[in-house]
Design a protein around this motif. Structure first.
Motif, PDB file in Angstrom:
ATOM      1  N   MET A  13       0.833  -1.202   0.000  1.00 47.84           N
ATOM      2  CA  MET A  13       0.000   0.000   0.000  1.00 47.84           C
ATOM      3  C   MET A  13       0.864   1.247   0.000  1.00 47.84           C
ATOM      4  SD  MET A  13      -2.938  -1.595   0.164  1.00 47.84           S
ATOM      5  CE  MET A  13      -4.156  -0.350   0.562  1.00 47.84           C
ATOM      6  N   SER A  14       0.292   2.347  -0.401  1.00 45.01           N
ATOM      7  CA  SER A  14       0.961   3.654  -0.363  1.00 45.01           C
ATOM      8  C   SER A  14      -0.069   4.705   0.013  1.00 45.01           C
ATOM      9  CB  SER A  14       1.597   3.990  -1.711  1.00 45.01           C
ATOM     10  OG  SER A  14       0.602   4.134  -2.708  1.00 45.01           O
ATOM     11  N   THR A  15       0.398   5.836   0.488  1.00 44.14           N
ATOM     12  CA  THR A  15      -0.469   6.938   0.896  1.00 44.14           C
ATOM     13  C   THR A  15      -0.192   8.142   0.010  1.00 44.14           C
ATOM     14  OG1 THR A  15      -0.514   6.156   3.179  1.00 44.14           O
ATOM     15  CG2 THR A  15      -1.179   8.429   2.785  1.00 44.14           C
ATOM     16  N   SER A  28      -5.324  12.600   2.945  1.00 39.79           N
ATOM     17  CA  SER A  28      -4.470  11.413   2.869  1.00 39.79           C
ATOM     18  C   SER A  28      -5.324  10.220   2.444  1.00 39.79           C
ATOM     19  CB  SER A  28      -3.802  11.146   4.219  1.00 39.79           C
ATOM     20  OG  SER A  28      -2.968  12.222   4.592  1.00 39.79           O
ATOM     21  N   THR A  30      -5.004   6.162   1.470  1.00 38.40           N
ATOM     22  CA  THR A  30      -4.204   4.935   1.472  1.00 38.40           C
ATOM     23  C   THR A  30      -4.850   3.934   0.523  1.00 38.40           C
ATOM     24  OG1 THR A  30      -3.539   5.319   3.765  1.00 38.40           O
ATOM     25  CG2 THR A  30      -3.260   3.096   2.902  1.00 38.40           C
ATOM     26  N   ALA A  40      -6.953   7.952  -6.294  1.00 39.88           N
ATOM     27  CA  ALA A  40      -7.060   8.600  -4.983  1.00 39.88           C
ATOM     28  C   ALA A  40      -8.075   9.730  -5.019  1.00 39.88           C
ATOM     29  CB  ALA A  40      -5.688   9.115  -4.547  1.00 39.88           C
ATOM     30  N   PRO A  52      -8.830  11.344   6.710  1.00 44.31           N
ATOM     31  CA  PRO A  52      -8.058  10.429   5.869  1.00 44.31           C
ATOM     32  C   PRO A  52      -8.913   9.242   5.417  1.00 44.31           C
ATOM     33  CG  PRO A  52      -6.815  11.050   7.826  1.00 44.31           C
ATOM     34  CD  PRO A  52      -8.213  11.553   8.034  1.00 44.31           C
ATOM     35  N   ASP A  54      -8.874   5.217   4.087  1.00 43.93           N
ATOM     36  CA  ASP A  54      -8.158   3.953   4.019  1.00 43.93           C
ATOM     37  C   ASP A  54      -8.991   2.989   3.184  1.00 43.93           C
ATOM     38  OD1 ASP A  54      -5.962   2.127   5.041  1.00 43.93           O
ATOM     39  OD2 ASP A  54      -7.738   1.047   5.736  1.00 43.93           O
TER      40      ASP A  54
END
Length: 512
Positions: A13-15, A28, A30, A40, A52, A54
């Motif tokens: 994973m990346s943010t 943000s 994820t 995103a 954020p 996720d």
């Protein structure tokens, strides 16, 4: 949710920092490391607010609600990770008051060197159909957003059961998207007979899979040509399986094509629904994946394609509105619901001005001034012209009318001028205001373009038509003003018997 989320273990994973639109604050997000910032941004549109995001936690909510078992949950996660399918926006918010649905990315079922994976496509659709039908059965009590009118008089369920019959519930939708990019992956042009034949075969395969279990009457006829290797065998196998008579028909699932929505961005879609890819570039200026695939099939590299384009060669023909309409007509009948019919008429030149753009007349411009008398009432008409001689300004000034009439006529001229400067055609004004009938009307003196006018506006727009459209309009029918009294003047008293006494008229008094 914990059970569904553990299927994400081992996924890199990346943010990223992204926003729903350029004016919104960054958030943000994820998500899998292979996904880009467009995905995103799509997630930021799906989830309102500033917190954020996720993706595993967000997806686990609807996966836990839809998946009947561990295997189905794992498969739904895999479809999302590979960007092959994702539920519609309402499902992400767990809003099950209406039929659910999935958006299926056709281009993700194309493997380099292998072509379209028809069997994998059918397996994914069967999973989606099973999940949608099970969710419709489990959440029937939440379905207050639709009413199955055709089944109002269907037989009631067996005594002692509270479960409604499955055939009385619409389970959901399967929406196909990214058709042009799919055709590019298998080496077919969008605007070609082979491209349309392949698109019809893929759409028919999806509809046959969705209608399996509903009886042979609900199945569409497969297309004559399939073009793609292995697709014909898969079509026949799915047809034979779907045409089997069933004792208890399952809930219907309808097929269609997606419309622009955040799910397309989440799946990395280049062209929404059945529309073509109108641009060879991505929004960031790089070549689109479909463009690279078509260049590879034609034996071009980026450098050789640029050299050929500079030499005047058409490297990649870009499909236009006519190709879009041809694809729409070809696919009609192979899907349950079609989107709006694409428009192919070219936009008039005057309407191509950007919204808010006004073409102002230069400070010194041409035109003419005309002094005319209509039924004894004097009118001054002035025009302003652009450098090319087209009309851009109109002034109408009646000199001997009341202040209200003069103000209305001058304001009307200003309104026409603004419309002309924003690109409105003069023909529309002439069509609407020539031969308008109201006083003053009568003989025209001072301009040979007309001898009689039914109103000042009738004369004005017939004169503009003669000067700027080279079209002289004939006089309208004369009106006999003596036949009807003017309602603004006091009516004459009816003639009475001389022997009867007449009532004296009372003088009017002004009350302040």
């Amino acid at each position: 949710m914990t059970t569904a989320r553990r299927h994400w273990n081992g996924v890199l994973m990346s943010t990223l920092e992204a926003a729903a639109d350029p004016d919104a604050p960054l958030r943000s997000v994820t998500l899998p490391a292979e996904w880009d910032v467009d995905a995103a941004s799509a997630l930021a549109q799906l989830v309102p607010g500033d917190d954020p995001i996720d993706l595993p936690a967000l997806a686990s909510r609807w996966i836990s609600a839809l998946a009947p078992d561990e295997a189905s949950a794992r498969s739904l996660v895999w479809l999302l990770l590979t960007r092959q399918a994702a539920p519609v926006e309402a499902v992400w918010h767990c809003a099950f008051d209406r039929p659910a649905g999935f958006v299926v990315n056709l281009a993700s079922f194309v493997s380099p060197g292998e072509g379209f994976a028809a069997r994998t496509f059918v397996a994914a659709l069967k999973l989606i159909c099973a999940v949608l039908r099970q969710a419709a059965l489990n959440m029937a009590d939440q379905r207050n957003g639709d009413l199955p009118l055709p089944d109002l008089f269907a037989p009631s369920p067996s005594a002692g059961t509270d479960t409604p019959p499955m055939q009385a519930i619409t389970a959901g939708d399967i929406l196909l998207t990214n058709m042009d990019a799919c055709l590019a992956g298998v080496g077919l042009d969008y605007d070609s007979e082979d491209g349309r034949a392949a698109a019809c075969a893929i759409t028919a395969l999806a509809t046959l899979t969705a209608h399996a279990g509903r009886g042979p009457e609900s199945l569409p006829l497969p297309p004559v040509r399939t073009v793609l290797p292995g697709l014909g065998e898969t079509l026949r196998a799915v047809w034979n399986e779907a045409a089997v008579e069933t004792l208890a028909p399952v809930a219907p699932i309808e097929t269609g094509f997606s419309t622009p929505n955040p799910i397309d961005g989440l799946l990395g879609v280049e062209s929404c629904g059945l529309a073509p890819v109108f641009s060879m570039l991505r929004p960031d200026g790089r070549l689109a994946n479909s463009t690279r695939q078509r260049l590879d099939i034609r034996g071009f590299t980026v450098e050789t394609a640029l050299a050929a384009a500079l030499a005047g060669e058409t490297v990649l023909p870009q499909p236009g509105p006519k190709a879009h309409l041809a694809m729409y007509r070809a696919l009609t009948g192979f899907a349950d619901r079609m989107p709006a019919r694409p428009e192919t008429l070219p936009t008039p030149v005057r309407l191509r001005l950007e919204r808010g753009m006004r073409r102002i007349l230069p400070a010194r411009h041409g035109g003419f001034t005309q002094k005319t008398t209509i039924g004894g009432h004097r009118l001054f008409m002035r025009t302003g012209e652009y450098e090319d001689g087209t009309l851009g300004e109109l002034t109408l000034t009646p000199t001997r009318e009341s202040p209200m009439v003069r103000g209305l006529m001058e304001s009307f001229g200003d309104a026409v001028s603004i419309g002309l400067q924003y690109g409105a055609p003069l023909e529309a004004y002439v069509e609407n205001f020539a031969y308008s009938c109201f006083g003053p009307a009568g003989t025209v003196e001072g301009d040979p373009v007309a001898s009689y006018a039914t109103s000042m506006l009738d004369y004005a727009f017939r004169a503009l038509s003669d000067t700027y459209l080279d079209r002289r309009l004939p006089d309208g029918p004369h009106q006999d003003s003596a036949s009807e009294p003017d309602p603004l003047l006091p009516l004459d008293l009816p003639e009475g018997d001389d022997t009867q006494p007449t009532r004296p008229r009372r003088n009017l008094r002004l009350v302040c």
